[in-house]
Scaffold this motif. Structure first.
Motif, mmCIF file in Angstrom:
data_model
loop_
_atom_site.group_PDB
_atom_site.id
_atom_site.type_symbol
_atom_site.label_atom_id
_atom_site.label_comp_id
_atom_site.label_asym_id
_atom_site.label_seq_id
_atom_site.Cartn_x
_atom_site.Cartn_y
_atom_site.Cartn_z
ATOM 1 N N PRO A 263 -51.519 0.720 -28.407
ATOM 2 C CA PRO A 263 -51.149 -0.503 -29.131
ATOM 3 C C PRO A 263 -50.822 -1.632 -28.159
ATOM 4 O O PRO A 263 -50.256 -1.393 -27.095
ATOM 5 C CB PRO A 263 -49.901 -0.083 -29.899
ATOM 6 N N SER A 264 -51.206 -2.849 -28.515
ATOM 7 C CA SER A 264 -51.050 -3.991 -27.626
ATOM 8 C C SER A 264 -50.430 -5.152 -28.394
ATOM 9 O O SER A 264 -50.991 -5.597 -29.400
ATOM 10 C CB SER A 264 -52.416 -4.402 -27.067
ATOM 11 N N ALA B 87 -49.546 3.124 -20.685
ATOM 12 C CA ALA B 87 -49.893 1.857 -21.335
ATOM 13 C C ALA B 87 -50.337 2.087 -22.771
ATOM 14 O O ALA B 87 -49.994 1.321 -23.677
ATOM 15 C CB ALA B 87 -50.999 1.153 -20.546
ATOM 16 N N ALA B 88 -51.120 3.164 -22.984
ATOM 17 C CA ALA B 88 -51.575 3.479 -24.330
ATOM 18 C C ALA B 88 -50.424 3.932 -25.223
ATOM 19 O O ALA B 88 -50.511 3.843 -26.452
ATOM 20 C CB ALA B 88 -52.647 4.570 -24.276
ATOM 21 N N ILE B 89 -49.346 4.408 -24.612
ATOM 22 C CA ILE B 89 -48.181 4.837 -25.383
ATOM 23 C C ILE B 89 -47.261 3.666 -25.683
ATOM 24 O O ILE B 89 -46.807 3.475 -26.816
ATOM 25 C CB ILE B 89 -47.403 5.938 -24.620
ATOM 26 N N SER B 90 -46.991 2.847 -24.642
ATOM 27 C CA SER B 90 -45.955 1.818 -24.782
ATOM 28 C C SER B 90 -46.498 0.440 -25.128
ATOM 29 O O SER B 90 -45.793 -0.375 -25.735
ATOM 30 C CB SER B 90 -45.164 1.708 -23.471
ATOM 31 N N LEU C 156 -52.992 -2.595 -17.529
ATOM 32 C CA LEU C 156 -53.735 -1.924 -18.610
ATOM 33 C C LEU C 156 -52.958 -1.920 -19.919
ATOM 34 O O LEU C 156 -53.536 -1.691 -20.984
ATOM 35 C CB LEU C 156 -54.074 -0.490 -18.191
ATOM 36 N N GLY C 157 -51.658 -2.201 -19.845
ATOM 37 C CA GLY C 157 -50.810 -2.167 -21.035
ATOM 38 C C GLY C 157 -51.200 -3.157 -22.113
ATOM 39 O O GLY C 157 -50.892 -2.949 -23.287
ATOM 40 N N ILE C 158 -51.880 -4.272 -21.764
ATOM 41 C CA ILE C 158 -52.219 -5.254 -22.789
ATOM 42 C C ILE C 158 -53.637 -5.076 -23.316
ATOM 43 O O ILE C 158 -54.033 -5.760 -24.261
ATOM 44 C CB ILE C 158 -52.039 -6.708 -22.290
#
Length: 425
Positions: free
Chosen positions: A153-154, A106-109, A147-149
């Protein structure tokens, strides 16, 4: 008349009409009814241009492209293996490894759906094979994907910054501690939930170091993107471009999981997703233009600020509205529709916008695993067709409760979200 207009638009949304088309139609209809008819249509291209004429928004298609490259490049597979080797010996080790892999990917994509698809495709069959309870497995992957949002990057943070004028760099920073805390709480729940299961043997240090070296270049991506922003080497938009080029380089030349024949599909999906987001943005601004002309935001702000109601009760009402909207709409739509009206109210009530950004995004995470339209619920159903939707929902409930508890914690200790931006920006 305005009341019937609003109800009609809501009915279109609930009837299943695409959000972008509903909002654009709402803008056109509002111009016909309230702003003098077809002559007002000259405002449509002006509003569309002003909506997208923002350098910050260049980051949106770039981060979407980055996530599709990583998805095609199977970077998440290596992260799951990394988590398994380092954390698999803990109680519920594979579940812990799943949440760890979700957080890193999530922190990557920056994409919740990409995270759920990538990690879930590996984690679900592996955990079921090891005897994990199906509902726990499905809930862990569905919640881990959210967690991705929150972690930078979000894309929702970029949209929040574009609408409110807040620094995207500060918004990115505000999600790091709450995101890490939420990840830790998910892990602690899984350790407790699976405490009676037989543990797997710890991997040797040579195995751990080998898998760490194999995934080193993928782990460096968030360091380069986020670290570059806060050391001043580049802006968030430039960071998106650097991250995209870096992801292409490592998947094309180092991991060799992306080839030239994959690029057309990657670019096509990027264009589709970006077009959807920008169409919703234009529609939301057209709808907002009509509401502003009818002085609806001003009336709402006056109603809130002139009432004797405690500001925390109003804040509770805002959260309930966001949660209810999350049951029927997806994240981007909710932010673009509600934020132009909400942020002046939040500001007028004396709440910190950086803090509200985190609270709103945790609400959006809740929305992703809340029926009937929780997107991650259907993503997990898609990659695990043998599972019933009821099982996915049941497994997600404990994680949803944890998210609610974190929102409450942030209300009492807002420094979890505001301290890092105040120190580093």
């Amino acid at each position: 008349m305005a009341l019937f207009y609003s109800i009609f638009i809501l009915l279109l949304l609930f009837a299943g009409m695409p959000v972008a088309f509903t909002l654009i139609f709402a803008g056109i209809l509002g111009m016909l009814l309230f702003l003098g008819g077809p002559a007002a249509f000259t405002q449509i291209p002006v509003i569309a241009y002003k909506t997208l004429d923002d350098f910050v928004l260049v980051a949106v298609p770039l981060y979407i492209l980055l996530s599709h490259i990583l998805l095609q490049g199977k970077v998440g597979n290596g992260l799951f293996e990394l988590g398994n080797k380092w954390l698999g010996h803990l109680p519920g080790g594979l579940g812990v490894a799943t949440i760890f892999a979700c957080a890193i990917f999530a922190a990557i994509s920056g994409s919740s759906v990409a995270t759920a698809v990538t990690i879930g495709a590996m984690a679900i069959p592996e955990m079921l094979k090891r005897g994990y309870e199906r509902t726990t497995v499905l809930g862990a992957v569905a919640a881990g994907g959210t967690l991705g949002i929150l972690l930078p990057p979000s894309i929702p943070m970029i949209l929040f910054g574009s609408i409110t004028g807040e620094s995207v760099g500060k918004l990115f920073l505000s999600g790091i501690i709450p995101g890490a805390l939420l990840t830790l709480l998910f892990i602690l729940y899984l350790v407790f939930r699976c405490r009676h299961m037989k543990r797997q043997q710890p991997a040797s240090w040579s195995e751990r170091l080998h898998v760490l070296g194999k995934n080193f270049w993928g782990l460096m991506l968030p360091v380069i993107v986020v670290g570059g922003i806060y050391t001043g080497f580049f802006t968030p938009t430039e960071a998106a471009a650097i991250g995209t080029l870096y992801s292409l380089f490592i998947t094309f030349f180092l991991y060799r999981t992306v080839s030239l024949k994959d690029l057309p599909a990657i670019f096509t999906e990027t264009v589709k997703t970006t077009s959807m987001i920008f169409a919703i943005m234009i529609g939301a601004m057209l709808f907002g233009f009509i509401l502003t002309a009818l002085q609806a935001p001003q009336a709402l702000i006056a109603l809130v600020t002139e009432s004797d109601v405690n500001r925390w009760l109003i804040f509770l009402g805002i959260n309930i509205v966001l949660l209810l909207l999350g049951c029927v709409l997806e994240t981007v739509s909710i932010i673009l529709i509600t934020l132009p009206m909400l942020f002046p109210i939040v500001k007028q009530l004396g709440f910190d916008l950086i803090w509200f950004n985190v609270v709103m995004l945790i609400n959006m995470e809740l929305a992703l695993i809340t029926p009937p339209i929780g997107m991650n619920l259907f993503v997990i159903k898609g990659i695990s067709p043998d599972s019933r939707l009821q099982q996915i929902i049941a497994g997600s409930i404990p994680f949803a409760i944890i998210m609610v508890l974190e929102i409450i914690l942030l209300c009492f200790v807002p420094q979890f979200s505001t301290w890092l931006p105040s120190v580093l920006q």
